[in-house]
Design a protein around this motif. Structure first.
Motif, PDB file in Angstrom:
ATOM      1  N   LEU A 171      61.254   2.562  28.468  1.00  0.00           N
ATOM      2  CA  LEU A 171      60.022   2.197  27.767  1.00  0.00           C
ATOM      3  C   LEU A 171      58.873   1.996  28.743  1.00  0.00           C
ATOM      4  O   LEU A 171      59.071   1.451  29.840  1.00  0.00           O
ATOM      5  N   THR A 172      57.671   2.458  28.332  1.00  0.00           N
ATOM      6  CA  THR A 172      56.471   2.075  29.058  1.00  0.00           C
ATOM      7  C   THR A 172      55.370   1.716  28.065  1.00  0.00           C
ATOM      8  O   THR A 172      55.270   2.329  26.989  1.00  0.00           O
ATOM      9  N   THR A 173      54.597   0.693  28.403  1.00  0.00           N
ATOM     10  CA  THR A 173      53.388   0.359  27.633  1.00  0.00           C
ATOM     11  C   THR A 173      52.172   0.447  28.562  1.00  0.00           C
ATOM     12  O   THR A 173      51.150  -0.192  28.348  1.00  0.00           O
ATOM     13  N   GLY A 174      52.359   1.216  29.650  1.00  0.00           N
ATOM     14  CA  GLY A 174      51.264   1.370  30.601  1.00  0.00           C
ATOM     15  C   GLY A 174      51.332   0.396  31.755  1.00  0.00           C
ATOM     16  O   GLY A 174      50.403   0.304  32.568  1.00  0.00           O
ATOM     17  N   HIS A 175      52.445  -0.360  31.822  1.00  0.00           N
ATOM     18  CA  HIS A 175      52.601  -1.337  32.921  1.00  0.00           C
ATOM     19  C   HIS A 175      53.927  -1.088  33.615  1.00  0.00           C
ATOM     20  O   HIS A 175      54.774  -1.981  33.736  1.00  0.00           O
ATOM     21  N   GLY A 176      54.165   0.159  34.029  1.00  0.00           N
ATOM     22  CA  GLY A 176      55.427   0.504  34.658  1.00  0.00           C
ATOM     23  C   GLY A 176      56.460   0.946  33.645  1.00  0.00           C
ATOM     24  O   GLY A 176      56.187   1.018  32.430  1.00  0.00           O
ATOM     25  N   VAL A 177      57.662   1.248  34.154  1.00  0.00           N
ATOM     26  CA  VAL A 177      58.742   1.782  33.305  1.00  0.00           C
ATOM     27  C   VAL A 177      59.956   0.883  33.479  1.00  0.00           C
ATOM     28  O   VAL A 177      60.324   0.534  34.615  1.00  0.00           O
ATOM     29  N   ASN A 178      60.585   0.520  32.356  1.00  0.00           N
ATOM     30  CA  ASN A 178      61.759  -0.340  32.417  1.00  0.00           C
ATOM     31  C   ASN A 178      62.877   0.236  31.565  1.00  0.00           C
ATOM     32  O   ASN A 178      62.622   0.819  30.501  1.00  0.00           O
ATOM     33  N   GLY A 179      64.116   0.071  32.039  1.00  0.00           N
ATOM     34  CA  GLY A 179      65.295   0.612  31.360  1.00  0.00           C
ATOM     35  C   GLY A 179      66.194  -0.491  30.834  1.00  0.00           C
ATOM     36  O   GLY A 179      66.374  -1.518  31.502  1.00  0.00           O
ATOM     37  N   PHE A 180      66.717  -0.262  29.629  1.00  0.00           N
ATOM     38  CA  PHE A 180      67.534  -1.261  28.943  1.00  0.00           C
ATOM     39  C   PHE A 180      68.836  -0.618  28.476  1.00  0.00           C
ATOM     40  O   PHE A 180      68.817   0.499  27.940  1.00  0.00           O
ATOM     41  N   ILE A 190      69.599  -4.744  26.804  1.00  0.00           N
ATOM     42  CA  ILE A 190      69.463  -5.701  27.906  1.00  0.00           C
ATOM     43  C   ILE A 190      68.751  -5.015  29.080  1.00  0.00           C
ATOM     44  O   ILE A 190      69.095  -3.877  29.424  1.00  0.00           O
ATOM     45  N   LEU A 191      67.788  -5.703  29.673  1.00  0.00           N
ATOM     46  CA  LEU A 191      67.050  -5.165  30.834  1.00  0.00           C
ATOM     47  C   LEU A 191      68.024  -4.986  32.003  1.00  0.00           C
ATOM     48  O   LEU A 191      68.526  -5.960  32.560  1.00  0.00           O
ATOM     49  N   THR A 192      68.307  -3.726  32.329  1.00  0.00           N
ATOM     50  CA  THR A 192      69.240  -3.428  33.434  1.00  0.00           C
ATOM     51  C   THR A 192      68.587  -2.603  34.536  1.00  0.00           C
ATOM     52  O   THR A 192      69.117  -2.511  35.637  1.00  0.00           O
ATOM     53  N   HIS A 193      67.446  -1.960  34.229  1.00  0.00           N
ATOM     54  CA  HIS A 193      66.771  -1.093  35.208  1.00  0.00           C
ATOM     55  C   HIS A 193      65.284  -1.440  35.242  1.00  0.00           C
ATOM     56  O   HIS A 193      64.444  -0.683  34.741  1.00  0.00           O
ATOM     57  N   PRO A 194      64.933  -2.613  35.819  1.00  0.00           N
ATOM     58  CA  PRO A 194      63.510  -2.983  35.884  1.00  0.00           C
ATOM     59  C   PRO A 194      62.735  -2.089  36.848  1.00  0.00           C
ATOM     60  O   PRO A 194      63.281  -1.585  37.833  1.00  0.00           O
ATOM     61  N   ALA A 195      61.460  -1.870  36.517  1.00  0.00           N
ATOM     62  CA  ALA A 195      60.510  -1.182  37.414  1.00  0.00           C
ATOM     63  C   ALA A 195      61.073   0.133  37.968  1.00  0.00           C
ATOM     64  O   ALA A 195      61.195   0.321  39.185  1.00  0.00           O
ATOM     65  N   MET A 196      61.427   1.042  37.087  1.00  0.00           N
ATOM     66  CA  MET A 196      62.004   2.338  37.505  1.00  0.00           C
ATOM     67  C   MET A 196      60.932   3.175  38.195  1.00  0.00           C
ATOM     68  O   MET A 196      59.790   3.261  37.726  1.00  0.00           O
ATOM     69  N   THR A 197      61.273   3.776  39.325  1.00  0.00           N
ATOM     70  CA  THR A 197      60.304   4.633  40.030  1.00  0.00           C
ATOM     71  C   THR A 197      60.985   5.929  40.456  1.00  0.00           C
ATOM     72  O   THR A 197      62.181   5.950  40.768  1.00  0.00           O
ATOM     73  N   ILE A 198      60.207   7.003  40.474  1.00  0.00           N
ATOM     74  CA  ILE A 198      60.715   8.331  40.833  1.00  0.00           C
ATOM     75  C   ILE A 198      60.385   8.606  42.304  1.00  0.00           C
ATOM     76  O   ILE A 198      59.216   8.594  42.690  1.00  0.00           O
ATOM     77  N   PRO A 199      61.388   8.863  43.151  1.00  0.00           N
ATOM     78  CA  PRO A 199      61.107   9.202  44.547  1.00  0.00           C
ATOM     79  C   PRO A 199      60.192  10.434  44.630  1.00  0.00           C
ATOM     80  O   PRO A 199      60.319  11.358  43.822  1.00  0.00           O
ATOM     81  N   ALA A 200      59.280  10.406  45.588  1.00  0.00           N
ATOM     82  CA  ALA A 200      58.304  11.512  45.713  1.00  0.00           C
ATOM     83  C   ALA A 200      58.983  12.809  46.158  1.00  0.00           C
ATOM     84  O   ALA A 200      58.518  13.905  45.862  1.00  0.00           O
ATOM     85  N   GLU A 201      60.064  12.671  46.915  1.00  0.00           N
ATOM     86  CA  GLU A 201      60.796  13.846  47.419  1.00  0.00           C
ATOM     87  C   GLU A 201      62.071  14.069  46.603  1.00  0.00           C
ATOM     88  O   GLU A 201      62.668  13.116  46.083  1.00  0.00           O
ATOM     89  N   THR A 202      62.506  15.331  46.543  1.00  0.00           N
ATOM     90  CA  THR A 202      63.790  15.619  45.903  1.00  0.00           C
ATOM     91  C   THR A 202      64.336  16.945  46.416  1.00  0.00           C
ATOM     92  O   THR A 202      63.608  17.771  46.969  1.00  0.00           O
ATOM     93  N   SER A 203      65.631  17.116  46.233  1.00  0.00           N
ATOM     94  CA  SER A 203      66.267  18.412  46.528  1.00  0.00           C
ATOM     95  C   SER A 203      67.056  18.873  45.311  1.00  0.00           C
ATOM     96  O   SER A 203      68.106  19.528  45.437  1.00  0.00           O
ATOM     97  N   GLU A 204      66.591  18.482  44.127  1.00  0.00           N
ATOM     98  CA  GLU A 204      67.328  18.823  42.894  1.00  0.00           C
ATOM     99  C   GLU A 204      66.366  19.341  41.841  1.00  0.00           C
ATOM    100  O   GLU A 204      65.405  18.664  41.490  1.00  0.00           O
ATOM    101  N   PHE A 205      66.617  20.545  41.355  1.00  0.00           N
ATOM    102  CA  PHE A 205      65.753  21.107  40.303  1.00  0.00           C
ATOM    103  C   PHE A 205      66.564  21.363  39.044  1.00  0.00           C
ATOM    104  O   PHE A 205      67.790  21.578  39.108  1.00  0.00           O
TER     105      PHE A 205
END
Ligand code: P6P
Length: 335
Positions: A171-180, A190-205
């Motif tokens: 879920l996001t309401t414009g104040h970051g992303v959180n996973g439940f 239940i909040l299990t993944h607070p403040a989810m962020t995507i790494p800028a780099e990846t080797s997976e497409f």
């Protein structure tokens, strides 16, 4: 369970500090959550309750509907139409605007959703999900198509529920992303993944390679370079995933990075892509950007697009910032 934050508590606490929030939004989100819990239960029960297989009908997209496509659409509509929080709804499964029945009060929000994304996976027991987007609406008047066809940057909330080994809400309401995570024992997310962020780099497409001959040159170039691995210009090896469920791909990218592409397809120039702007690309773009990622058509930011139709399709390239920006650069270089 004493220190676990429920989704309801999280939403109330997050809304508490926001100006002009009446609590209506919190109640609307709880109604969406209730619908998704019902869907999770049915998806999990599968043929024990006879919900798998084809409905022998087509949706507005001309796609054969699964029984669960229709059932989940009805669950979403019936969970939301009586609440007094919505002025109207739109669904992948329904051609036009879904009005609020006259016996119910109207509210100040619009809900747009894909009730069961990836439903081609349901009969083979693979991940599926629900995607939703919330917009504000003019109060009092019957919503028009103009009220719905708003830029993705105007969303007040976006989320999805992944019906996988765990049922997860993001879920996001414009104040970051959180996973439940849905705790099936107590029926609470239940909040299990607070403040989810995507790494800028990846080797997976993630892309459906079977469509390769229909891609535009920038996508051909990007994938070719990935496949060349350490011997090529990227000087590193890549991994590939394709789950045929956007919700699952986006969740994976939120947890470990990656790039997901359903690009422009030269097969049918009248169809800009496969994925729909209003209830797939826009909500996912809001989530991905809030997690530090990028979401583009290859030529423009998805959230900046001016919608032209409720079921409009767009090319989608999203995920790790540096990788998406590289492929956007390839598109811009090609003009
Ligand atoms: P294909 C599911 O039908 C969906 O809309 C997305 O969730 C998914 O990423 C894509 O289509 C899969 O498309 O052509 O690989 O079946």
């Amino acid at each position: 369970m004493t220190n676990h934050v429920t989704l309801t508590q999280f939403i109330i606490e997050q809304q508490r500090g926001l100006p002009g929030v009446s609590g209506t939004f919190t109640l609307l989100l709880n109604d969406v959550v209730t619908a998704c819990k019902k869907i999770s239960h049915l998806v999990n029960r599968g043929n024990l309750v006879g919900v798998l297989g084809s409905a022998e009908s087509e949706n507005v997209q001309g796609e054969v509907q699964k029984k669960l496509d229709i059932i989940t659409n009805d669950i979403m509509v019936e969970a939301l139409n009586w609440t007094g929080h919505l002025a109207g709804m739109a669904s992948e499964e329904i051609d036009g605007i879904i009005p609020i029945p006259s016996q119910y009060p109207k509210g100040k929000y619009l809900a747009l959703f894909d009730p069961l994304d990836g439903s081609s996976n349901i009969d083979v027991n693979l991940a599926v999900g629900t995607i939703f987007s919330i917009l504000r609406c003019r109060e009092g008047a019957e919503p028009t198509m103009e009220d719905f066809l708003r830029k993705g940057s105007e969303q007040v909330c976006a989320g999805f529920v992944l019906y996988g080994p765990s049922t997860m809400m993001v879920l996001t309401t414009g104040h970051g992303v959180n996973g439940f995570t849905l705790d099936q024992d107590i029926g609470e997310f239940i909040l299990t993944h607070p403040a989810m962020t995507i790494p800028a780099e990846t080797s997976e497409f993630a892309i459906n390679m079977s469509n390769q001959r229909f891609w535009e040159p920038p996508v051909q170039r990007y994938i070719e370079e990935c496949l060349q691995g350490t011997e090529g210009v990227r000087e590193k090896d890549f991994n590939m995933r394709w789950i045929a469920s956007m919700v699952a791909e986006v969740y994976r990218i939120l947890t470990r990075g990656g790039i997901f592409m359903y690009p422009y397809d030269l097969r049918d120039p009248s169809r800009a892509g496969k994925l729909r702007l209003m209830y797939e690309a826009n909500p996912m773009a809001f989530i991905v950007e809030q997690a530090g990622g990028v979401c583009s058509t290859g030529r423009e930011r998805i959230l900046d697009m001016n919608p032209t139709g409720l079921h409009q399709r767009v090319p989608v390239i999203l995920g790790s910032k540096n990788e998406v920006e590289r492929i956007v650069g390839y598109h811009l270089a090609k003009g």
